[in-house]
Enzyme design. Structure first.
Site, short mmCIF file in Angstrom:
data_model
loop_
_atom_site.label_atom_id
_atom_site.label_comp_id
_atom_site.label_asym_id
_atom_site.label_seq_id
_atom_site.Cartn_x
_atom_site.Cartn_y
_atom_site.Cartn_z
N ARG A 114 0.84 -1.20 0.00
CA ARG A 114 0.00 0.00 0.00
C ARG A 114 0.88 1.26 0.00
O ARG A 114 0.56 2.24 -0.66
CB ARG A 114 -0.93 -0.05 1.22
CG ARG A 114 -2.15 0.80 1.10
CD ARG A 114 -3.18 0.42 2.14
NE ARG A 114 -2.69 0.59 3.50
CZ ARG A 114 -3.38 0.22 4.59
NH1 ARG A 114 -4.58 -0.34 4.46
NH2 ARG A 114 -2.89 0.40 5.79
N LYS A 139 -3.19 5.96 1.65
CA LYS A 139 -3.01 6.44 3.02
C LYS A 139 -2.02 7.59 2.98
O LYS A 139 -0.82 7.42 3.22
CB LYS A 139 -2.51 5.28 3.91
CG LYS A 139 -3.03 5.36 5.35
CD LYS A 139 -2.77 4.05 6.08
CE LYS A 139 -3.16 4.11 7.53
NZ LYS A 139 -4.60 4.02 7.78
N GLU A 170 -16.70 5.24 3.91
CA GLU A 170 -16.08 4.69 5.12
C GLU A 170 -16.13 5.71 6.25
O GLU A 170 -16.65 6.81 6.08
CB GLU A 170 -14.64 4.24 4.85
CG GLU A 170 -13.69 5.36 4.43
CD GLU A 170 -12.24 4.89 4.33
OE1 GLU A 170 -11.81 4.07 5.17
OE2 GLU A 170 -11.54 5.35 3.42
C1 PLP Z 1 -5.71 3.18 8.03
C2 PLP Z 1 -7.12 3.38 7.59
C3 PLP Z 1 -8.04 2.32 7.58
C4 PLP Z 1 -7.72 0.96 8.15
O1 PLP Z 1 -6.81 0.25 7.39
P1 PLP Z 1 -6.04 -0.99 8.04
O2 PLP Z 1 -5.10 -1.43 6.98
O3 PLP Z 1 -7.05 -2.01 8.37
O4 PLP Z 1 -5.37 -0.46 9.25
C5 PLP Z 1 -9.29 2.56 7.07
N1 PLP Z 1 -9.66 3.76 6.60
C6 PLP Z 1 -8.80 4.80 6.61
C7 PLP Z 1 -9.26 6.10 6.06
C8 PLP Z 1 -7.51 4.65 7.10
O5 PLP Z 1 -6.67 5.67 7.12
#
Ligand code: PLP
Length: 357
Positions: A93, A196, A232
């Site tokens: 990622r 991210k 989300e």
């Molecule tokens: C980090 C994050 C998640 C969760 O991702 P994981 O890989 O499960 O930790 C979900 N949504 C957002 C916006 C995030 O920044």
């Protein structure tokens, strides 16, 4: 940073923290890993004790958010092994985010080594098995160096720091949380919501505050195009267990591809025999069909969502929104059991960090 590393204690001796009382906040540890990218190549990387970063005043990370980050945890198994959960997915990622922001990719080998070294060097800070706490790991890639205009940085730093943490939402274990639909959008349909990167989060601070003023824990974002479909929450993906027995997560390409959510979908299908679907979820139309809802992520783990604020009223799910339902409870136990090395890791998801070297 003032304290000298490991002063007076053996590196193998655990710190005397009240592990059970830890919240989700920064707690300085002894070492962090740093590698720098200059003139087209990555340095070998090293452990340092300094927990600040000196950046040029024009650094692109500061002005134009040329940066990305990751989040994962190390946990202690009953036999003392230290386990990461699917770290290669975090590495992948971060590579995707780097490519999107014209930053040099951090090779998987460097990413994993940086994480392992930061964890191993801070062994004394890794919460013991059964404490309910974990070592949160924050890898980051930032654009540094002298700059003024809107262009890619000439120098980059890959840093990994760690901090012992407790639960993200206040109560330990399975805290039931609430969400409020945000009037603000998080990510455009062909924007950067699936990476991210810091650029996605500053704009969400106000949305979170507005949700909290309504008495919710977090904002729930709908798709920015039609404002109908679930995207989300601020830092967690959404999963829904429907009354018809199917287990659904949004198919949106504007959400972060959560490692936790991908793992939960596999567990729901393979361990609970639920039929899983990744598709658009029309919030207002499908609300009556929701049996259990949960927010999921490394920090949130699986947090059952008891109620959602939509169009000026609360909509409640399982147990009148007061308690965790059986599907989310079971998934939580299965997931956490694997992450903490308590149950058979049949999917090969855990990655041991050898801390005896
Ligand atoms: C980090 C994050 C998640 C969760 O991702 P994981 O890989 O499960 O930790 C979900 N949504 C957002 C916006 C995030 O920044």
């Amino acid at each position: 940073m003032t304290q000298a590393p490991n002063q007076g204690t053996s590196p193998k001796e655990k710190k005397s923290l009240n592990w059970a009382e830890l919240g989700f906040s920064y707690h300085a540890t002894d070492y962090r890993f740093r590698a720098v990218h200059r003139n087209g190549q990555w340095s070998e990387g090293e452990l340092i004790t300094e927990n600040t970063i000196v950046a040029h005043e024009g650094a692109p990370a500061l002005h134009y958010a040329q940066q990305c980050f990751e989040g994962l945890k190390a946990q202690t198994a009953p036999d003392g092994r230290v386990l990461l959960f699917r770290p290669e997915l975090n590495a992948e990622r971060m590579r995707q985010a780097a490519g999107r922001l014209l930053m040099p990719e951090v090779p998987e080998s460097l990413f994993i080594r940086g994480v392992e070294e930061a964890v191993r060097a801070n062994y004394a800070w890794i919460p013991p098995h059964g404490s309910g706490a974990a070592l949160y790991i924050r890898p980051m890639l930032i654009g540094l160096g002298e700059n003024l205009g809107l262009k890619t940085a000439n120098e980059f730093e890959f840093r990994v720091f760690v901090s012992p943490v407790g639960p993200y939402y206040k109560s330990a274990g399975l805290a039931v949380i609430s969400l409020a639909v945000s009037e603000l959008d998080r990510a455009a349909p062909s924007g950067t919501g699936n990476y991210k990167i810091g650029a996605n989060y500053a704009g969400g601070l106000l949305a979170t505050r507005m949700a909290q003023q309504l008495g919710a824990n977090e904002a729930l974002y709908l798709d920015a195009r039609e404002r109908k479909y679930i995207d989300e929450a601020g830092s967690a993906n959404i999963v829904v267990s429907m009354k018809n027995g199917s287990f659904v997560t949004p198919g949106s390409n504007a959400v972060l591809p959560s490692v936790t959510r991908r793992s939960i979908m596999t567990l729901a299908e393979q361990e609970l025999d639920l039929s899983i679907e990744q598709r658009a979820i029309n919030l207002r139309e499908e609300l009556p069909d929701f049996e259990e809802v949960a927010a999921c992520g490394t920090a949130a783990v699986i947090s059952p969502v008891g109620k959602i604020w939509v169009d000026d009223q609360w909509h409640r799910f399982y147990g009148n929104g007061e308690e965790a339902g059986p599907v989310m409870k079971r998934l939580y136990e299965l997931l956490v059991g694997i992450q903490r090395g308590e149950t058979d890791d049949k999917f090969g998801w855990t990655h041991e960090v050898n801390c005896s070297v």
